[in-house]
Design a protein around this motif. Structure first.
Motif, PDB file in Angstrom:
ATOM      1  N   GLU A   1       0.828  -1.217   0.000  1.00 21.74           N
ATOM      2  CA  GLU A   1       0.000   0.000   0.000  1.00 21.74           C
ATOM      3  C   GLU A   1       0.859   1.261   0.000  1.00 21.74           C
ATOM      4  O   GLU A   1       0.515   2.249  -0.647  1.00 21.74           O
ATOM      5  CB  GLU A   1      -0.948  -0.019   1.216  1.00 21.74           C
ATOM      6  N   TYR A   2       1.983   1.202   0.706  1.00 20.37           N
ATOM      7  CA  TYR A   2       2.896   2.354   0.725  1.00 20.37           C
ATOM      8  C   TYR A   2       3.461   2.567  -0.690  1.00 20.37           C
ATOM      9  O   TYR A   2       3.544   3.707  -1.185  1.00 20.37           O
ATOM     10  CB  TYR A   2       4.017   2.108   1.741  1.00 20.37           C
ATOM     11  N   SER A   3       3.814   1.471  -1.363  1.00 19.43           N
ATOM     12  CA  SER A   3       4.364   1.585  -2.728  1.00 19.43           C
ATOM     13  C   SER A   3       3.337   2.181  -3.684  1.00 19.43           C
ATOM     14  O   SER A   3       3.684   3.006  -4.543  1.00 19.43           O
ATOM     15  CB  SER A   3       4.761   0.211  -3.268  1.00 19.43           C
ATOM     16  N   ARG A   4       2.088   1.747  -3.533  1.00 20.24           N
ATOM     17  CA  ARG A   4       1.022   2.284  -4.405  1.00 20.24           C
ATOM     18  C   ARG A   4       0.859   3.785  -4.188  1.00 20.24           C
ATOM     19  O   ARG A   4       0.646   4.555  -5.119  1.00 20.24           O
ATOM     20  CB  ARG A   4      -0.307   1.569  -4.127  1.00 20.24           C
ATOM     21  N   PHE A   5       0.985   4.200  -2.934  1.00 19.85           N
ATOM     22  CA  PHE A   5       0.881   5.615  -2.586  1.00 19.85           C
ATOM     23  C   PHE A   5       2.022   6.407  -3.253  1.00 19.85           C
ATOM     24  O   PHE A   5       1.803   7.476  -3.834  1.00 19.85           O
ATOM     25  CB  PHE A   5       0.927   5.721  -1.053  1.00 19.85           C
ATOM     26  N   LEU A   6       3.234   5.842  -3.207  1.00 23.31           N
ATOM     27  CA  LEU A   6       4.381   6.515  -3.848  1.00 23.31           C
ATOM     28  C   LEU A   6       4.149   6.640  -5.357  1.00 23.31           C
ATOM     29  O   LEU A   6       4.435   7.679  -5.955  1.00 23.31           O
ATOM     30  CB  LEU A   6       5.683   5.733  -3.616  1.00 23.31           C
ATOM     31  N   GLU A   7       3.633   5.563  -5.928  1.00 21.35           N
ATOM     32  CA  GLU A   7       3.385   5.561  -7.368  1.00 21.35           C
ATOM     33  C   GLU A   7       2.401   6.666  -7.764  1.00 21.35           C
ATOM     34  O   GLU A   7       2.594   7.362  -8.761  1.00 21.35           O
ATOM     35  CB  GLU A   7       2.806   4.208  -7.772  1.00 21.35           C
ATOM     36  N   ALA A   8       1.342   6.810  -6.943  1.00 24.47           N
ATOM     37  CA  ALA A   8       0.331   7.839  -7.235  1.00 24.47           C
ATOM     38  C   ALA A   8       0.950   9.239  -7.167  1.00 24.47           C
ATOM     39  O   ALA A   8       0.574  10.132  -7.938  1.00 24.47           O
ATOM     40  CB  ALA A   8      -0.831   7.716  -6.255  1.00 24.47           C
ATOM     41  N   LEU A   9       1.922   9.406  -6.277  1.00 24.30           N
ATOM     42  CA  LEU A   9       2.560  10.724  -6.150  1.00 24.30           C
ATOM     43  C   LEU A   9       3.466  11.054  -7.336  1.00 24.30           C
ATOM     44  O   LEU A   9       3.867  12.198  -7.522  1.00 24.30           O
ATOM     45  CB  LEU A   9       3.391  10.783  -4.861  1.00 24.30           C
ATOM     46  N   MET A  10       3.788  10.017  -8.124  1.00 23.50           N
ATOM     47  CA  MET A  10       4.659  10.260  -9.285  1.00 23.50           C
ATOM     48  C   MET A  10       3.882  10.781 -10.490  1.00 23.50           C
ATOM     49  O   MET A  10       4.482  11.126 -11.516  1.00 23.50           O
ATOM     50  CB  MET A  10       5.412   8.976  -9.632  1.00 23.50           C
ATOM     51  N   ASN A  11       2.571  10.853 -10.348  1.00 22.27           N
ATOM     52  CA  ASN A  11       1.745  11.407 -11.427  1.00 22.27           C
ATOM     53  C   ASN A  11       2.075  12.898 -11.594  1.00 22.27           C
ATOM     54  O   ASN A  11       2.126  13.639 -10.604  1.00 22.27           O
ATOM     55  CB  ASN A  11       0.264  11.218 -11.037  1.00 22.27           C
ATOM     56  N   SER A  12       2.281  13.318 -12.846  1.00 18.41           N
ATOM     57  CA  SER A  12       2.706  14.709 -13.073  1.00 18.41           C
ATOM     58  C   SER A  12       1.640  15.732 -12.652  1.00 18.41           C
ATOM     59  O   SER A  12       1.930  16.919 -12.526  1.00 18.41           O
ATOM     60  CB  SER A  12       3.098  14.910 -14.531  1.00 18.41           C
ATOM     61  N   GLU A  13       0.406  15.241 -12.426  1.00 17.31           N
ATOM     62  CA  GLU A  13      -0.640  16.189 -11.990  1.00 17.31           C
ATOM     63  C   GLU A  13      -0.517  16.564 -10.516  1.00 17.31           C
ATOM     64  O   GLU A  13      -1.122  17.527 -10.057  1.00 17.31           O
ATOM     65  CB  GLU A  13      -2.026  15.593 -12.263  1.00 17.31           C
ATOM     66  N   VAL A  14       0.273  15.786  -9.778  1.00 16.83           N
ATOM     67  CA  VAL A  14       0.462  16.113  -8.358  1.00 16.83           C
ATOM     68  C   VAL A  14       1.463  17.267  -8.282  1.00 16.83           C
ATOM     69  O   VAL A  14       2.556  17.192  -8.852  1.00 16.83           O
ATOM     70  CB  VAL A  14       0.987  14.891  -7.554  1.00 16.83           C
ATOM     71  N   GLU A  15       1.075  18.329  -7.584  1.00 20.80           N
ATOM     72  CA  GLU A  15       1.944  19.521  -7.506  1.00 20.80           C
ATOM     73  C   GLU A  15       3.281  19.198  -6.841  1.00 20.80           C
ATOM     74  O   GLU A  15       3.336  18.411  -5.885  1.00 20.80           O
ATOM     75  CB  GLU A  15       1.233  20.609  -6.693  1.00 20.80           C
TER      76      GLU A  15
END
Ligand code: NSP
Length: 222
Positions: free
Chosen positions: A117-131
């Motif tokens: 779950e922590y890895s999935r969270f990191l992955e989501a933060l790598m989306n360029s839409e995240v400031e």
């Protein structure tokens, strides 16, 4: 005259979520390392799981590095993140040698739920839409929890077992503390110019980092 540290958004959020921050940085697992009562099978679980985590953390930091090159106002920001990435290279080597020392074969370790779950969270933060300011806040939180936790194991009066001081020194040393402060300063500078929405998101992401860190310690303790 004594230098006073400027308080920014992160300090405000830490005050607001103090009990969660304490749960993440003074978890029973960490306290057990400090008082010497640590269960060594828990330590081995942590070692194997954290090795897998670090392998997922490298692409996240690489993504921060790319964004630091493009989006940071100061050229030195990129050097700070590059330093973090370089120390992850050493960290992976350190994990491998600790794995042999403790008889933990990383090739057979499977990521547990909290780790996935922590890895999935990191992955989501790598989306360029995240400031960028949001990503940096998360990055600081992830590094700072380890710095504070392991520095606690080295503080006055500790009974940390000699064979675990290597782990504690890795994140509890003064160089790592300075690096965390540099990351915090970069994050704070970006947060000063962030939109209201980004501030709301950054606070939420910081809380989620702390929750993931608590869950990670819980998983290690078994
Ligand atoms: C779970 C976790 N959080 C933070 C760190 C420090 N890079 C780490 N190694 N592992």
């Amino acid at each position: 005259m004594e230098k006073t540290e400027k308080r920014g958004m992160i300090d405000t959020w830490l005050d607001k979520h103090r009990s969660l921050y304490t749960a993440a940085t003074r978890h029973d697992f960490v306290v057990s390392i400090r008082d010497g009562s640590v269960d060594l099978s828990s330590f081995k679980t942590w070692l194997g799981q954290d090795y897998l985590f670090v392998r997922e953390f490298v692409p996240f930091v690489a993504n921060v590095l790319i964004r630091a090159g493009k989006e940071s106002g100061e050229t030195s920001d990129m050097e700070v993140v590059l330093g973090g990435l370089a120390s992850l290279n050493d960290e992976i080597e350190w994990f491998k040698s600790e794995g042999s020392k403790w008889g933990v074969d990383f090739s057979t370790v499977v990521a547990q739920k909290a780790n996935q779950e922590y890895s999935r969270f990191l992955e989501a933060l790598m989306n360029s839409e995240v400031e960028y300011s949001v990503v940096l806040t998360a990055f600081w939180g992830i590094e700072a929890v380890y710095q504070e936790s392991f520095a606690h194991c080295l503080g006055d009066g500790n009974k940390t077992p000699a064979e675990l001081t290597g782990a504690c020194n890795r994140w509890g040393n003064d160089g790592f503390r300075q690096y965390c402060l540099s990351v915090k300063n970069i994050a704070e500078r970006c947060l000063e110019n962030a939109s209201r929405d980004a501030l709301v998101e950054a606070e939420d992401v910081l809380v989620r980092v702390l929750e993931h860190e608590v869950a990670f310690w819980e998983m290690s303790r078994g």
